[in-house]
Write an enzyme that holds these catalytic residues in place. Structure first.
Site, PDB file in Angstrom:
ATOM      1  N   SER A 143      -3.201  43.749  70.045  1.00 10.90           N
ATOM      2  CA  SER A 143      -3.816  44.054  68.745  1.00 10.90           C
ATOM      3  C   SER A 143      -5.052  43.179  68.604  1.00 10.90           C
ATOM      4  CB  SER A 143      -2.827  43.712  67.632  1.00 10.90           C
ATOM      5  OG  SER A 143      -3.456  43.700  66.372  1.00 10.90           O
ATOM      6  N   TYR A 186       2.780  37.820  62.940  1.00 10.78           N
ATOM      7  CA  TYR A 186       2.464  38.968  63.812  1.00 10.78           C
ATOM      8  C   TYR A 186       1.501  38.525  64.908  1.00 10.78           C
ATOM      9  CZ  TYR A 186       0.662  43.575  65.204  1.00 10.78           C
ATOM     10  OH  TYR A 186       0.279  44.681  65.921  1.00 10.78           O
TER      11      TYR A 186
HETATM   12  N1  NAP Z   1      -1.315  51.003  63.943  1.00 16.00           N
HETATM   13  C1  NAP Z   1      -2.045  49.919  63.952  1.00 16.00           C
HETATM   14  O1  NAP Z   1      -2.831  49.672  63.033  1.00 16.00           O
HETATM   15  C2  NAP Z   1      -1.948  48.958  65.120  1.00 16.00           C
HETATM   16  C3  NAP Z   1      -2.991  48.012  65.290  1.00 16.00           C
HETATM   17  C4  NAP Z   1      -2.926  47.134  66.355  1.00 16.00           C
HETATM   18  C5  NAP Z   1      -1.866  47.160  67.229  1.00 16.00           C
HETATM   19  N2  NAP Z   1      -0.854  48.074  67.044  1.00 16.00           N
HETATM   20  C6  NAP Z   1       0.265  48.037  67.994  1.00 16.00           C
HETATM   21  O2  NAP Z   1       0.426  49.330  68.554  1.00 16.00           O
HETATM   22  C7  NAP Z   1       1.784  49.514  68.924  1.00 16.00           C
HETATM   23  C8  NAP Z   1       2.271  50.865  68.394  1.00 16.00           C
HETATM   24  O3  NAP Z   1       2.212  50.821  66.981  1.00 16.00           O
HETATM   25  P1  NAP Z   1       1.999  52.134  66.082  1.00 16.00           P
HETATM   26  O4  NAP Z   1       0.811  51.898  65.257  1.00 16.00           O
HETATM   27  O5  NAP Z   1       2.094  53.344  66.900  1.00 16.00           O
HETATM   28  O6  NAP Z   1       3.282  51.948  65.135  1.00 16.00           O
HETATM   29  P2  NAP Z   1       4.390  52.999  64.655  1.00 16.00           P
HETATM   30  O7  NAP Z   1       3.740  54.257  64.214  1.00 16.00           O
HETATM   31  O8  NAP Z   1       5.231  52.225  63.682  1.00 16.00           O
HETATM   32  O9  NAP Z   1       5.220  53.304  65.986  1.00 16.00           O
HETATM   33  C9  NAP Z   1       6.068  52.347  66.553  1.00 16.00           C
HETATM   34  C10 NAP Z   1       6.841  52.980  67.691  1.00 16.00           C
HETATM   35  O10 NAP Z   1       7.728  51.990  68.226  1.00 16.00           O
HETATM   36  C11 NAP Z   1       9.051  52.496  68.218  1.00 16.00           C
HETATM   37  N3  NAP Z   1       9.996  51.416  68.033  1.00 16.00           N
HETATM   38  C12 NAP Z   1      10.067  50.537  66.995  1.00 16.00           C
HETATM   39  N4  NAP Z   1      11.092  49.688  67.164  1.00 16.00           N
HETATM   40  C13 NAP Z   1      11.687  50.043  68.337  1.00 16.00           C
HETATM   41  C14 NAP Z   1      12.798  49.553  69.050  1.00 16.00           C
HETATM   42  N5  NAP Z   1      13.529  48.521  68.600  1.00 16.00           N
HETATM   43  N6  NAP Z   1      13.144  50.154  70.220  1.00 16.00           N
HETATM   44  C15 NAP Z   1      12.425  51.206  70.695  1.00 16.00           C
HETATM   45  N7  NAP Z   1      11.347  51.715  70.061  1.00 16.00           N
HETATM   46  C16 NAP Z   1      10.998  51.131  68.896  1.00 16.00           C
HETATM   47  C17 NAP Z   1       9.067  53.523  67.075  1.00 16.00           C
HETATM   48  O11 NAP Z   1      10.032  54.548  67.281  1.00 16.00           O
HETATM   49  P3  NAP Z   1      11.523  54.585  66.683  1.00 16.00           P
HETATM   50  O12 NAP Z   1      11.442  54.248  65.234  1.00 16.00           O
HETATM   51  O13 NAP Z   1      11.928  56.004  66.972  1.00 16.00           O
HETATM   52  O14 NAP Z   1      12.297  53.598  67.501  1.00 16.00           O
HETATM   53  C18 NAP Z   1       7.685  54.153  67.228  1.00 16.00           C
HETATM   54  O15 NAP Z   1       7.719  55.139  68.230  1.00 16.00           O
HETATM   55  C19 NAP Z   1       2.553  48.296  68.412  1.00 16.00           C
HETATM   56  O16 NAP Z   1       2.770  47.390  69.469  1.00 16.00           O
HETATM   57  C20 NAP Z   1       1.603  47.692  67.392  1.00 16.00           C
HETATM   58  O17 NAP Z   1       1.800  46.312  67.248  1.00 16.00           O
HETATM   59  C21 NAP Z   1      -0.874  48.958  66.023  1.00 16.00           C
END
Ligand code: NAP
Length: 263
Positions: free
Chosen positions: A142, A155
């Site tokens: 991130s 975080y």
């Molecule tokens: N969106 C942003 O603004 C942003 C910015 C910077 C970095 N990121 C990073 O990008 C990555 C993806 O985030 P996102 O934005 O796509 O978030 P998201 O929409 O909340 O998706 C998170 C994913 O992780 C899965 N997950 C959560 N806990 C889990 C567990 N214990 N075991 C297996 N799967 C799990 C969720 O699926 P289930 O609920 O089905 O398990 C979902 O598929 C993360 O590492 C986050 O830190 C995001």
């Protein structure tokens, strides 16, 4: 059925939604074989159907990546179904918004289990398979993995830890032919904010969010080019530059922000 050797086999954690889903669909368009992992089975199956419609092949594995036994079973499943792994994408992760005074150790342990320990162990489990394919580990970090702002200390700590492990891993795995790509998105239009853990903090700020499809497109390009780091937007590049080159400016901005939010 064994995977077609001309197409990559990609294992993605957190593939049921958000960035993980966008990555799966982008790879599907290239005819890849996807091993899709997350906890929600129904959502995973829906992503798998989209993958197949786009020309890819998909295997789904529902489970909690923070569990040791699940990670071992996942890697066995991937190798049994797809026969090899070309790319491991450690994407599953969760946000955590709290001023430092409100960070409970149990919460921090939970976030580290998902954002740090799971990617570390999964990479360890996949090292032999990735060495056989000269494959790539993608660590979804991130902008918070390089720039720290108020209420994001916990975080950021998890993403800094992931970045540190990735730096060491990149050097240590290079002799085996394995590449390590760190991806740093800024705010992306996903369920991330809704799913984040919050303690006494409203965060995050700002509403301009990147399309996950754009993050995915850039990530595939970075994997193909064996890049070490991908900062997915101009915002991330500016924040990263400020944190590394002008840390005093970031300190001033942070102090103002903390004051404004009465932290
Ligand atoms: N969106 C942003 O603004 C942003 C910015 C910077 C970095 N990121 C990073 O990008 C990555 C993806 O985030 P996102 O934005 O796509 O978030 P998201 O929409 O909340 O998706 C998170 C994913 O992780 C899965 N997950 C959560 N806990 C889990 C567990 N214990 N075991 C297996 N799967 C799990 C969720 O699926 P289930 O609920 O089905 O398990 C979902 O598929 C993360 O590492 C986050 O830190 C995001």
């Amino acid at each position: 059925m064994a995977a077609d050797r001309a197409k990559p086999v990609v294992l993605i954690t957190g593939a049921s939604a958000g960035i993980g889903k966008a990555l799966a669909l982008a790879w599907a368009r290239e005819g890849a074989t996807l091993v899709l992992m997350a906890r929600r089975e129904v959502e995973l199956e829906a992503v798998a159907r989209e993958v197949v419609n786009l020309g890819g092949q998909a295997f789904t594995f529902a489970g909690d990546v923070t569990k040791d036994a699940t990670r071992r079973a996942l890697v066995d499943f991937a190798l049994e179904k797809a026969k090899r792994i070309d790319v491991l994408v450690n994407n599953a992760g969760r946000g955590f918004y709290a001023p430092v005074r409100s960070i409970a150790v149990a919460d921090l342990e939970h976030v580290f289990a998902l954002n740090v320990f799971a990617p570390l162990h999964l990479t360890q489990l996949c090292t032999d398979a990735l060495a056989r394919t000269s494959g790539t580990v993608v660590m979804v970090s991130s902008v918070a993995g390089i720039a720290v702002t108020p209420t994001l200390g916990a975080y950021s700590a998890s993403k800094f830890a992931l970045e540190a492990l990735s730096i060491a891993m990149r050097a240590e795995l290079a002799p085996s032919g394995i590449h390590v790509l760190v991806v740093r998105p800024g705010p992306v239009e996903t369920e991330f904010r809704e799913n984040a853990l919050r303690r006494d903090a409203t965060g995050p700020r700002g509403d301009k969010r990147q399309d996950p499809a754009e993050v995915a497109k850039r990530t595939l390009k970075a994997v193909a080019r064996h890049k070490a780091v991908l900062e997915t937007s101009l915002f991330v590049r500016a924040a990263s530059f400020t944190a590394r080159v002008l840390p005093g400016a970031l300190r001033i901005w942070n102090n103002r922000q903390a004051h404004r939010e009465h932290l």
